[in-house]
Enzyme design. Structure first.
Site, PDB file in Angstrom:
ATOM      1  CB  THR A 197      47.870  49.680  60.014  1.00 17.66           C
ATOM      2  OG1 THR A 197      48.920  50.458  60.558  1.00 17.66           O
ATOM      3  CG2 THR A 197      47.891  49.798  58.496  1.00 17.66           C
ATOM      4  CE  LYS A 207      51.280  51.797  58.469  1.00 15.53           C
ATOM      5  NZ  LYS A 207      52.546  51.850  59.146  1.00 15.53           N
ATOM      6  CE  LYS A 259      46.957  45.357  59.300  1.00 11.96           C
ATOM      7  NZ  LYS A 259      47.078  45.964  60.614  1.00 11.96           N
TER       8      LYS A 259
HETATM    9  P1  NAD Z   1      50.146  43.056  68.416  1.00 14.88           P
HETATM   10  O1  NAD Z   1      49.510  41.823  67.873  1.00 14.88           O
HETATM   11  O2  NAD Z   1      51.451  42.957  69.122  1.00 14.88           O
HETATM   12  O3  NAD Z   1      49.125  43.807  69.399  1.00 14.88           O
HETATM   13  C1  NAD Z   1      47.750  43.851  69.225  1.00 14.88           C
HETATM   14  C2  NAD Z   1      47.107  43.615  70.579  1.00 14.88           C
HETATM   15  O4  NAD Z   1      45.695  43.761  70.457  1.00 14.88           O
HETATM   16  C3  NAD Z   1      47.358  42.225  71.126  1.00 14.88           C
HETATM   17  O5  NAD Z   1      47.993  42.299  72.391  1.00 14.88           O
HETATM   18  C4  NAD Z   1      45.971  41.603  71.222  1.00 14.88           C
HETATM   19  O6  NAD Z   1      45.802  40.752  72.343  1.00 14.88           O
HETATM   20  C5  NAD Z   1      45.115  42.846  71.350  1.00 14.88           C
HETATM   21  N1  NAD Z   1      43.728  42.593  70.996  1.00 14.88           N
HETATM   22  C6  NAD Z   1      43.232  41.940  69.911  1.00 14.88           C
HETATM   23  N2  NAD Z   1      41.880  41.909  69.963  1.00 14.88           N
HETATM   24  C7  NAD Z   1      41.525  42.556  71.095  1.00 14.88           C
HETATM   25  C8  NAD Z   1      40.289  42.847  71.702  1.00 14.88           C
HETATM   26  N3  NAD Z   1      39.129  42.446  71.159  1.00 14.88           N
HETATM   27  N4  NAD Z   1      40.298  43.526  72.874  1.00 14.88           N
HETATM   28  C9  NAD Z   1      41.442  43.915  73.447  1.00 14.88           C
HETATM   29  N5  NAD Z   1      42.664  43.673  72.926  1.00 14.88           N
HETATM   30  C10 NAD Z   1      42.699  42.990  71.764  1.00 14.88           C
HETATM   31  O7  NAD Z   1      50.262  44.055  67.173  1.00 14.88           O
HETATM   32  P2  NAD Z   1      51.169  45.381  67.067  1.00 14.88           P
HETATM   33  O8  NAD Z   1      52.480  45.029  66.468  1.00 14.88           O
HETATM   34  O9  NAD Z   1      51.108  46.112  68.371  1.00 14.88           O
HETATM   35  O10 NAD Z   1      50.358  46.193  65.958  1.00 14.88           O
HETATM   36  C11 NAD Z   1      49.167  46.902  66.247  1.00 14.88           C
HETATM   37  C12 NAD Z   1      48.777  47.715  65.033  1.00 14.88           C
HETATM   38  O11 NAD Z   1      49.841  48.607  64.703  1.00 14.88           O
HETATM   39  C13 NAD Z   1      48.515  46.877  63.778  1.00 14.88           C
HETATM   40  O12 NAD Z   1      47.400  47.429  63.119  1.00 14.88           O
HETATM   41  C14 NAD Z   1      49.787  47.035  62.970  1.00 14.88           C
HETATM   42  O13 NAD Z   1      49.563  46.904  61.578  1.00 14.88           O
HETATM   43  C15 NAD Z   1      50.191  48.454  63.337  1.00 14.88           C
HETATM   44  N6  NAD Z   1      51.619  48.744  63.185  1.00 14.88           N
HETATM   45  C16 NAD Z   1      52.559  47.893  63.689  1.00 14.88           C
HETATM   46  C17 NAD Z   1      53.906  48.190  63.539  1.00 14.88           C
HETATM   47  C18 NAD Z   1      54.961  47.271  64.101  1.00 14.88           C
HETATM   48  O14 NAD Z   1      56.130  47.447  63.763  1.00 14.88           O
HETATM   49  N7  NAD Z   1      54.619  46.327  64.972  1.00 14.88           N
HETATM   50  C19 NAD Z   1      54.304  49.369  62.889  1.00 14.88           C
HETATM   51  C20 NAD Z   1      53.330  50.244  62.420  1.00 14.88           C
HETATM   52  C21 NAD Z   1      51.977  49.917  62.567  1.00 14.88           C
END
Ligand code: NAD
Length: 298
Positions: free
Chosen positions: A96, A171, A246
């Protein structure tokens, strides 16, 4: 079966990548965090030690990263995905992020012969694990058609919302509705308490009357009426207040950029900002009801 690189194996990306593996795809995952790579490998995936190793030879690259700056860097930055992806590769960004960054990255990808779709999701960690996410997809028709079978592995509802950035736009608009409506429902329950109105009675009326909305009927912020809602487990997330903030920040920025009046979106952003500042950031966003009662954050 597709050869897929999956970048970002966090709370969402981990289970999504696992579902692609379970469907028989050849998935190589990469994450900056060794623990995330290990977890993916323990779940049956193949983890790469570098981004380059994951991306070289992949037909499809999926990214699931925290925010716009990560996507810009990982995809279009120095030694990013576009340095290693062959022309003809399909890029699916499920993070997102803001519409402007999404469009910029899609443009840079197109210049390298890589078609990109923005495909943010709704449905949270539970939906990611169950493969029941909703995808809102922006990008060219051809790329959408190519991506669809993979999105169907990870999700249940897939909507092509328009050209590049239209998935992120959908979204941000949807979550602005959610942020505002959760506050509205919370205020109504707090007022009902003050008026001596039984919470279940308010639910029985409003869930079938004009106050009906998802925040009330599926995610009720008081314990009782909807047994599966986080209110019944002390507001354990679910979807954290930090994530809602966010998304409301993204909505505010988009409204500013486009000159759109969103007075309630702005007010909701301020409420969640205060809730997070009071310590509620890791609490489910529906815990905002306690903040509105003056009970602080977590
Ligand atoms: P998270 O922080 O658990 O996962 C993100 C991952 O990206 C981490 O493991 C981090 O180490 C990795 N990362 C960051 N920089 C990196 C790089 N340069 N190279 C490789 N890996 C890298 O976050 P999440 O909860 O999985 O959310 C991910 C996305 O999904 C976000 O944009 C969030 O807004 C969206 N989202 C989350 C939810 C939810 O309920 N968690 C729901 C809908 C949308």
């Amino acid at each position: 079966m597709a050869k897929i690189a999956f970048i970002g194996l966090g709370n969402m990306g981990g289970p999504m990548a696992k579902n692609l593996v379970a469907a028989g795809h050849d998935v190589t995952g990469f994450d900056l965090f060794a623990d995330a790579r290990l977890h993916f490998a323990q779940g049956g995936g193949r983890a790469a030690e570098t981004l380059e190793a994951a991306v070289i030879g992949a037909e499809v690259v999926v990214t699931m990263l925290p925010a716009g700056r990560h996507v810009a860097d990982v995809v279009a930055g120095e030694a990013g995905v576009l340095s290693f992806a062959a022309p003809g590769t399909l890029l699916i960004d499920c993070s997102t992020i803001d519409v402007a960054t999404s469009r910029e990255v899609a443009e840079k990808a197109a210049q390298k012969g890589v078609a990109m779709i923005d495909a943010p999701v709704s449905g949270g960690v539970t939906g990611a694990a169950a493969g029941t996410l909703t995808f809102m997809v922006g990008g060219p028709d051809e790329a959408f058609t190519r991506a669809r079978p993979l999105l169907e592995v990870m999700g249940k509802t897939i909507v092509h919302t328009g050209a590049a950035g239209a998935g992120q736009a959908a979204k941000v608009c949807n979550n602005m509705i959610l942020g505002i409506s959760m506050i509205a429902v919370s205020e109504a329950f707090n007022l009902a308490d003050a008026l001596g109105l039984d919470r279940q009675k308010l639910f029985d009326v409003s869930s079938t009357a004009s106050g009906q909305c998802w925040a009330l009927t599926s995610y009720c912020p008081v314990p009782g009426p909807v047994p599966t809602s986080p209110a019944n487990r002390d507001y354990q997330p679910g979807f954290t207040a930090a994530m809602m903030l966010k998304d409301l920040n993204l909505a505010r920025d988009a409204a500013e950029t486009t000159g759109t009046a969103v007075p309630l979106g702005g007010a909701a952003q301020a409420v969640y900002e205060a809730f997070c500042a009071a310590g509620g950031d890791a609490t489910d966003f529906s815990g905002v009801i306690r903040h509105l009662r003056g009970e602080g954050g977590s």
